[in-house]
Write an enzyme that holds these catalytic residues in place. Structure first.
Site, PDB file in Angstrom:
ATOM      1  CG  ASP A 125      -4.614   5.097  -5.511  1.00 25.17           C
ATOM      2  OD1 ASP A 125      -5.175   4.185  -6.163  1.00 25.17           O
ATOM      3  OD2 ASP A 125      -4.906   6.298  -5.655  1.00 25.17           O
ATOM      4  CG  LEU A 126      -5.418  -1.583  -3.351  1.00 21.42           C
ATOM      5  CD1 LEU A 126      -4.251  -2.548  -3.425  1.00 21.42           C
ATOM      6  CD2 LEU A 126      -6.241  -1.836  -2.087  1.00 21.42           C
TER       7      LEU A 126
END
Length: 277
Positions: A125-126
């Site tokens: 994820d980011l």
């Protein structure tokens, strides 16, 4: 270099649309539409049946709009993803249209000499960082992301608070957590209890742990510890099977796997699959 000659690319017969996917033409949905529209030929004959197969290494000739389909060289790229980089080749389909084009993409870390269409074998994820494997080898990709746990991944995770051994045993056993369903058992080891410090969240104690997963559901580790009430403040993937983060130590660094590393990764996944049978 981790390129493999064409004789190693297509070992078995495959449906025509999957051959087009391997050649970098597009997604399965797109290549299926090409077959159905009559634009694909096998040995000079138009084929609209999705189940018809071909073997390029066996002498079959597949054409798209009259042009022979040539398979891409297989590429295997190990990337050290920094936090804040979107694990995507493009963000045109992002649900938040205001953010499209506003964040750095994983594709920006691919060396300019690599032109093949690569996909990520499992995303981060980011806000997470660490190892990401990019490849156009669908066989290796499927082995790495196989949900039954053929390829284990290790993470170093820093959480707020100090989870008890009882809570960690709960996670180790493979609980059922809302939104993720039944989880597979995992391994968790406490690496360090960090003395309380004052930060943006006030005075909090932190704990650093090593987590080894057999699977990789969406934001699984963050949601596991959130279920316990321990917010994840840093998450780093440090290994994908036999591949280690230390081999790409610089943030944003990318390197190609050697042929020996590719072979080792494949053998690791196959051996793990046999142990799970």
């Amino acid at each position: 270099m981790s390129t493999i000659d064409d004789s190693a690319v297509e070992l078995h017969s495959k449906p025509l649309h999957l051959i087009l996917v391997d050649a970098g033409v597009g997604s399965r949905k797109h290549t299926l539409s090409l077959v159905y529209s009559g634009r694909v030929c096998l040995n000079g004959q138009i084929v609209k049946d999705r189940f018809i197969t071909a073997n390029l290494s066996g002498g079959d000739v597949v054409t798209l709009d009259g042009q022979a389909v040539i398979l891409e060289q297989l590429r295997y790229l190990l990337v050290h993803k920094p936090r804040g980089v979107l694990c995507s080749m493009n963000d045109e389909k992002d649900w938040n249209k205001e953010l499209v084009g506003q964040r750095p993409l994983l594709s920006s870390l691919i060396p300019s000499h690599i032109s093949e269409r690569l996909g990520h074998a499992g995303r981060l994820d980011l806000d997470s960082e660490g190892l990401v494997l990019l490849t156009n080898d669908r066989h290796i990709m499927n082995l790495v992301i196989e949900p039954s746990g053929f390829c284990r991944k290790q993470y170093v995770v820093t959480v707020m608070g100090s989870p008890s051994e009882t809570d960690l045993d709960f996670l180790r056993g493979g609980p059922k957590i809302g939104g993720m369903g039944q989880l597979l058992p995992c391994q968790i080891k406490v690496l360090e209890n960090i003395a309380p410090t004052k930060g943006e969240w006030g005075i909090r104690r932190l704990t650093r742990l090593e987590v080894e997963l057999k699977e990789g559901k969406n934001q699984q580790i963050r949601r596991m510890f959130s279920f316990l009430g321990n917010r994840v403040v840093r998450l780093v993937r440090v290994s994908i099977g036999p591949l280690k983060l230390e081999s790409v130590p610089m943030l944003g660094e990318a390197r190609e796997l050697t042929e020996e590393e590719v072979k080792h990764l494949g053998m690791y996944c196959v051996n793990s699959a046999e142990l799970n049978m």
